[in-house]
Enzyme design. Structure first.
Site, PDB file in Angstrom:
ATOM      1  N   LEU A 113      -0.044   4.104   2.483  1.00 19.86           N
ATOM      2  CA  LEU A 113      -0.952   4.673   1.552  1.00 19.86           C
ATOM      3  C   LEU A 113      -1.090   5.996   2.189  1.00 19.86           C
ATOM      4  O   LEU A 113      -1.256   5.496   3.236  1.00 19.86           O
ATOM      5  CB  LEU A 113      -2.192   3.692   1.737  1.00 19.86           C
ATOM      6  CG  LEU A 113      -2.606   4.101   0.503  1.00 19.86           C
ATOM      7  CD1 LEU A 113      -3.708   3.259  -0.717  1.00 19.86           C
ATOM      8  CD2 LEU A 113      -4.042   5.024   1.071  1.00 19.86           C
ATOM      9  N   GLU A 114      -0.120   7.147   1.793  1.00 19.89           N
ATOM     10  CA  GLU A 114      -0.810   8.249   2.249  1.00 19.89           C
ATOM     11  C   GLU A 114      -1.540   9.350   1.769  1.00 19.89           C
ATOM     12  O   GLU A 114      -1.296   8.986   0.263  1.00 19.89           O
ATOM     13  CB  GLU A 114       0.036   8.991   2.817  1.00 19.89           C
ATOM     14  CG  GLU A 114       0.774   9.488   3.314  1.00 19.89           C
ATOM     15  CD  GLU A 114       2.003  10.100   3.832  1.00 19.89           C
ATOM     16  OE1 GLU A 114       3.116   8.669   4.627  1.00 19.89           O
ATOM     17  OE2 GLU A 114       2.761  10.902   2.964  1.00 19.89           O
ATOM     18  N   GLY A 149      15.637   8.141   2.163  1.00 20.55           N
ATOM     19  CA  GLY A 149      16.943   7.229   2.443  1.00 20.55           C
ATOM     20  C   GLY A 149      17.007   6.981   4.120  1.00 20.55           C
ATOM     21  O   GLY A 149      17.211   7.871   5.021  1.00 20.55           O
ATOM     22  N   HIS A 190       6.324   0.027   3.545  1.00 16.47           N
ATOM     23  CA  HIS A 190       5.410   0.790   2.654  1.00 16.47           C
ATOM     24  C   HIS A 190       4.281   1.227   3.034  1.00 16.47           C
ATOM     25  O   HIS A 190       3.755   1.102   4.086  1.00 16.47           O
ATOM     26  CB  HIS A 190       4.941  -1.066   2.079  1.00 16.47           C
ATOM     27  CG  HIS A 190       6.681  -1.457   1.201  1.00 16.47           C
ATOM     28  ND1 HIS A 190       6.551  -2.800   1.798  1.00 16.47           N
ATOM     29  CD2 HIS A 190       6.887  -1.205   0.296  1.00 16.47           C
ATOM     30  CE1 HIS A 190       7.637  -2.862   1.579  1.00 16.47           C
ATOM     31  NE2 HIS A 190       8.023  -1.766   0.736  1.00 16.47           N
ATOM     32  N   GLY A 214       9.280  10.963   1.655  1.00 12.04           N
ATOM     33  CA  GLY A 214       9.932  11.270   2.099  1.00 12.04           C
ATOM     34  C   GLY A 214       9.828  10.577   3.910  1.00 12.04           C
ATOM     35  O   GLY A 214      11.214   9.481   3.874  1.00 12.04           O
ATOM     36  N   ASN A 262      13.245   0.243  -8.027  1.00 17.22           N
ATOM     37  CA  ASN A 262      14.032  -1.070  -7.903  1.00 17.22           C
ATOM     38  C   ASN A 262      13.436  -1.687  -9.332  1.00 17.22           C
ATOM     39  O   ASN A 262      12.763  -2.808  -8.991  1.00 17.22           O
ATOM     40  CB  ASN A 262      13.663  -2.358  -6.958  1.00 17.22           C
ATOM     41  CG  ASN A 262      13.640  -1.205  -5.384  1.00 17.22           C
ATOM     42  OD1 ASN A 262      14.424  -0.449  -5.320  1.00 17.22           O
ATOM     43  ND2 ASN A 262      13.875  -2.341  -4.559  1.00 17.22           N
ATOM     44  N   HIS A 273      15.217   8.316  -4.899  1.00 11.48           N
ATOM     45  CA  HIS A 273      14.362   7.582  -4.292  1.00 11.48           C
ATOM     46  C   HIS A 273      13.381   7.349  -3.724  1.00 11.48           C
ATOM     47  O   HIS A 273      12.368   7.537  -3.113  1.00 11.48           O
ATOM     48  CB  HIS A 273      14.536   5.526  -4.622  1.00 11.48           C
ATOM     49  CG  HIS A 273      14.850   5.260  -3.324  1.00 11.48           C
ATOM     50  ND1 HIS A 273      15.659   5.622  -2.822  1.00 11.48           N
ATOM     51  CD2 HIS A 273      13.736   4.129  -2.514  1.00 11.48           C
ATOM     52  CE1 HIS A 273      15.694   5.059  -1.834  1.00 11.48           C
ATOM     53  NE2 HIS A 273      14.926   3.591  -1.491  1.00 11.48           N
ATOM     54  N   GLY A 274      13.792   8.221  -2.307  1.00  4.98           N
ATOM     55  CA  GLY A 274      13.279   8.922  -0.560  1.00  4.98           C
ATOM     56  C   GLY A 274      14.306   9.545  -0.158  1.00  4.98           C
ATOM     57  O   GLY A 274      15.207  10.193  -1.026  1.00  4.98           O
TER      58      GLY A 274
END
Ligand SMILES: Nc1nc2c(ncn2[C@@H]2O[C@H](COP(=O)(O)O)[C@@H](O)[C@H]2O)c(=O)[nH]1
Ligand SMILES: [Mn+2]
Ligand SMILES: [Mn+2]
Length: 469
Positions: free
Chosen positions: A201-202, A395, A199, A369, A320, A392-393
């Site tokens: 925050l970017e 992976g 998780h 990513g 999810n 979703h990303g």
């Protein structure tokens, strides 16, 4: 497990044994080599009562609890179709929120260090307790019922935020009464916090726009600064999942259901256990949405103070979740319980559930990513397969343990900082576990999703600074 290639980005696992439908994997030939490790789970999901069309895997698929992460499965509600908490995952409504700033990267450069320090201090994170808002009295109840909507009513955000959230910021049909005492206890101390590891925050910069019209409607332009937040429902969601898996595991036999893996515990959507789970899941999803709303507000305060910048919400979407949706199956409209676990809903242009200002262009799909490479914004496409779902990303390709054995936190930090990416980690071990090489190539994943006709690229973003859980 045997499979055949049906197209450049589509593979089929033939129906055999107890499978009720085939498996379909969307991947390039190269990504398929990683996906192979999860095919057994894709096939297991295909045995669930009421499953329709196929058990799907997105290009970022990897091993998960019962269902693979990157799995999509829909069951027919009126035909004994089941709901399975393993098809949603422990971090209920884990998802991504993207905010666009009214400034570009050059403006930010002189204040980047103080901005990142400010964000690092403002964002509670790590596995334990600690959050921005400790709900008292009936507030937790109202968060479970109202999600971001209630957070905004209490002053944590702007009315406009809600238009740009999936479901207007709160899932209807939440049943807080199905959220147990331990889940509530865990949730009380963690509202407004990131959690650990994956998780973040970017702060990001938009480096490429693939579709100007759609990007413009989303509120994105080249060079623009954005803030991406990835987190979920923390210990509350985890506890809801554990409690309801246990209840379903005990109840399954009564419904004559046998599954190849106990982690696929499930009961019919219409059963008391199924309804109880869906009510609790919706309540946990609301907690997750309020969580992202609070973190967005914290980011807004810091950006305003340190850079004089304002953040506007682009979109907020879960990856999810199980949702009851209507889709056409064999030419007929059917009411389906669509499980998306590590998969993102990708509604096409014209979908009635999209807010008016997005209806012409489709739903923003937010794809993180890694903290060292890139992230993408995509959009849904007409006729999108897998019940309008995509990745979703990137992976994972390495487990956390493997990644931490391969590299160390200080090395990862040094590498990122050499690339001009400021890092504010919660722990050094966590940073090693999240090394960019622990994930697949997000560009290859997104290209496979687009090539398979699940979504379309709109914008590419690169990291400027990351606050890691
Ligand atoms: N831009 C960033 N992306 C990241 C980071 N850490 C993880 N990730 C990506 O998020 C998805 C979400 O996966 P989930 O299964 O944990 O929900 C993951 O697949 C990565 O691609 C980051 O620091 N920055
Ligand atoms: Mn999560
Ligand atoms: Mn997630």
């Amino acid at each position: 497990m045997e499979y055949v290639q049906e197209g450049p980005y589509r593979f089929r696992i033939r129906r055999e044994g107890d499978m009720r439908v085939p498996g379909v994997v969307f991947a390039s030939a190269e990504l398929m080599r990683d996906a192979e490790k999860s095919l057994e789970q894709v096939a297991n999901v295909a045995t669930l009562p009421g499953i329709v069309t196929a058990s799907y895997a997105m290009p970022d698929v990897h091993w998960g609890y019962g269902f693979p992460i990157g799995g999509v499965a829909a069951t027919a509600v009126d035909d004994g179709g089941v709901v399975s908490p393993g098809g949603v995952g422990f971090d209920i409504s884990c998802g991504v929120r993207l905010l666009a700033a009214d400034c570009d990267r050059r403006t930010l450069e002189p204040v980047l260090r103080s901005l990142m320090d400010g964000l690092g201090r403002a964002v509670p994170r790590g596995a334990g307790p600690g959050g921005l808002w400790r709900p008292g009295g009936h507030q937790l109840e109202r968060i479970l019922a109202g999600g971001s909507r209630y957070a905004v009513e209490e002053g944590h955000g702007e009315e406009r935020d809600l238009w740009r959230c999936e479901d207007g910021g709160h899932v209807a049909d939440a049943d807080p009464g199905q959220v147990g005492a331990r889940a509530r206890e865990r949730g009380t101390g963690q509202l407004g916090s990131l959690g650990s590891g994956n998780h973040f925050l970017e702060v990001q910069e938009v480096t490429e726009i693939y579709d100007e019209r759609v990007a413009g409607a989303f509120g994105l332009a080249p060079g623009q600064v954005c803030v991406m937040i990835h987190c979920g429902s923390r210990g509350l969601g985890h506890q809801v999942c554990s409690d309801h898996v246990r209840a379903m595991d005990r109840a399954m036999a009564r419904y004559g259901i046998a599954v190849p893996d106990r982690q696929l515990a499930c009961t019919p959507v219409a059963s008391p256990e199924g309804r109880a789970y869906l009510g609790a899941m919706a309540a946990a999803a609301n907690y997750g949405r309020a969580n992202r709303q609070l973190l967005a507000q914290a980011a807004r305060r810091v950006l305003r103070r340190e850079a004089g910048a304002r953040l506007t919400l682009v979109y907020d979407v879960s990856h999810n979740l199980a949702k009851v949706e209507t889709h056409t199956v064999d030419g007929e409209p059917r009411t389906l319980c669509v499980h998306r676990k590590g998969a993102t809903r990708a509604f096409p242009p014209g979908h009635p559930e999209l807010p008016e200002d997005l209806r012409a262009v489709g739903q923003p799909v937010l794809i993180p990513g890694t903290m060292g490479t890139a992230s993408y914004v995509l959009t849904g496409v007409p006729g999108g397969d897998a019940f309008h779902s995509t990745c979703h990303g990137a992976g994972r390709v390495m487990s956390r343990h493997q990644a931490a054995r391969t590299t160390g936190g200080p090395q990862v930090r040094a590498r990122l900082e050499a690339d001009g990416i400021a890092v504010r980690p919660a722990s050094s071990r966590g940073l090693a576990e999240e090394a960019p090489e622990a994930y697949k190539d997000v560009t290859a994943v997104v290209e496979a999703g687009q090539g398979a006709g699940l979504c379309r690229k709109v914008a590419r973003l690169v990291p400027v600074g990351v606050v890691k859980g």
